[in-house]
Design an enzyme around this catalytic site. Structure first.
Site, PDB file in Angstrom:
ATOM      1  CG  ASN A   9      -1.731   1.265   1.359  1.00  0.00           C
ATOM      2  OD1 ASN A   9      -1.755   2.073   0.436  1.00  0.00           O
ATOM      3  ND2 ASN A   9      -2.405   1.432   2.482  1.00  0.00           N
ATOM      4  CE  LYS A  11      -0.193   3.180   4.749  1.00  0.00           C
ATOM      5  NZ  LYS A  11      -0.166   3.262   6.202  1.00  0.00           N
ATOM      6  CG  HIS A  94      -5.799   2.019   5.141  1.00  0.00           C
ATOM      7  ND1 HIS A  94      -5.367   2.936   6.068  1.00  0.00           N
ATOM      8  CD2 HIS A  94      -4.797   1.118   5.002  1.00  0.00           C
ATOM      9  CE1 HIS A  94      -4.137   2.604   6.458  1.00  0.00           C
ATOM     10  NE2 HIS A  94      -3.775   1.508   5.838  1.00  0.00           N
ATOM     11  CD  GLU A  96      -2.943   5.535   6.688  1.00  0.00           C
ATOM     12  OE1 GLU A  96      -2.925   5.538   5.451  1.00  0.00           O
ATOM     13  OE2 GLU A  96      -2.025   5.030   7.381  1.00  0.00           O
ATOM     14  CD  GLU A 165      -3.498  -2.306   7.182  1.00  0.00           C
ATOM     15  OE1 GLU A 165      -2.470  -2.634   6.578  1.00  0.00           O
ATOM     16  OE2 GLU A 165      -4.003  -1.182   7.077  1.00  0.00           O
ATOM     17  N   GLY A 171       2.572   2.437  10.731  1.00  0.00           N
ATOM     18  CA  GLY A 171       3.537   3.517  10.574  1.00  0.00           C
ATOM     19  C   GLY A 171       4.248   3.899  11.860  1.00  0.00           C
ATOM     20  CB  SER A 209       5.204  -1.737  11.910  1.00  0.00           C
ATOM     21  OG  SER A 209       4.847  -0.376  12.124  1.00  0.00           O
TER      22      SER A 209
HETATM   23  P1  13P Z   1       3.057   0.433   7.608  1.00  0.00           P
HETATM   24  O1  13P Z   1       3.547  -0.881   7.038  1.00  0.00           O
HETATM   25  O2  13P Z   1       3.802   1.618   7.103  1.00  0.00           O
HETATM   26  O3  13P Z   1       2.932   0.382   9.099  1.00  0.00           O
HETATM   27  O4  13P Z   1       1.561   0.611   7.039  1.00  0.00           O
HETATM   28  C1  13P Z   1       0.683  -0.432   7.139  1.00  0.00           C
HETATM   29  C2  13P Z   1      -0.538  -0.100   6.380  1.00  0.00           C
HETATM   30  O5  13P Z   1      -1.291   0.786   6.756  1.00  0.00           O
HETATM   31  C3  13P Z   1      -0.794  -0.839   5.145  1.00  0.00           C
HETATM   32  O6  13P Z   1      -2.075  -0.583   4.660  1.00  0.00           O
END
Ligand code: 13P
Length: 247
Positions: A9, A11, A94, A96, A165, A171, A209
């Site tokens: 992803n 982002k 997601h 976010e 997640e 992150g 992560s």
């Molecule tokens: P990270 O791997 O940067 O923690 O992000 C995970 C994520 O949100 C994947 O959709």
């Protein structure tokens, strides 16, 4: 059980130059992967990435889909449009998007329905915040999020991918331990089994992560069928190491 799926992803990262460099480096090191591989790219780069990935073993993904079919929805992108650019997967719900764009369980369920209707596999994200985990509400939260999707999609849910997640792990560099992740994956698997006779073949990915160092231990858990990778998917060597760990 299907093969494992390692999905990146990206982002809101990338540029024309950076995407080309990243995908060329991944393709150069990939060989014939034993797992499924996908990258979820910003919508504006779908065309570029479709061209770069043509004929390769990496499938194209989008990061969002409109719940509507077409019409006066400024800024939105429909499933039919995504399909025109070779999109095979779309990330739905997601954290976010739930957090910064007000996406509710019901909206996420509608997006999943729209994706399935267009022949795009939705990667449905669920996960608890740190406060919810500390209050002992992890199972309740993820089950509520998944229940909305099951309710709206019925037997079609055997066609989805689920991604657990934990919000506190995204992150932050704080990964769920393999045991913590497996516990939640088992809860999700049981919920899927109660809803679908084909639940065993639904891939449940872990995200938060996941990186080159911790991927093997997470992917060795019985109900972890792949990963949804953020930061580490932007580094070709790390992404390749995670793919290798899914063998
Ligand atoms: P990270 O791997 O940067 O923690 O992000 C995970 C994520 O949100 C994947 O959709």
């Amino acid at each position: 059980m299907k093969r494992k799926l390692i999905a990146g992803n990206w982002k809101m990262n990338g540029s024309l130059a950076a995407n080309e460099q990243l995908l060329k480096a991944i393709l150069a090191g990939l060989g014939q992967p034993v797992c499924q591989v996908a990258v979820g790219v910003p919508a504006i780069y779908l065309s570029q990435c479709q061209t770069l990935l043509a004929g390769s073993a990496i499938e194209l993904g989008a990061q969002d889909i409109s719940a509507h079919e077409s019409g006066a929805y400024t800024g939105e992108i429909s499933g039919v449009m995504l399909k025109e650019f070779g999109v095979r997967y779309v990330i739905a719900g997601h954290s976010e998007r739930r957090q910064y764009h007000g996406e509710t369980d019901e909206l996420v369920a509608a997006k999943v329905q729209r994706a399935l209707g267009c022949g795009i596999t939705p990667i449905v994200c669920v996960g608890e915040t740190l406060a919810e985990r500390e209050a002992g509400k992890t199972d309740e939260v993820v089950k509520r999020q998944l229940a909305a999707v099951i309710h709206a999609n019925g037997h079609c849910i055997s066609e989805i991918v689920v991604a657990y997640e934990p919000v506190w792990a995204i992150g932050t560099g704080k990964t769920a331990t393999p045991d913590q992740a497996q516990q939640v994956h088992a809860v999700l698997r049981a919920q899927l089994k109660a809803a679908s006779a084909n639940a065993d073949r639904i891939q449940i990915l872990y995200g938060g992560s996941m990186n080159a160092a911790n991927a093997s231990a997470l992917l060795a858990q019985p109900d972890i069928n792949g990963g949804l990778i953020g930061g580490a998917a932007l580094k070709a060597q790390d992404f390749l190491t995670i793919i290798a760990a899914a063998a």
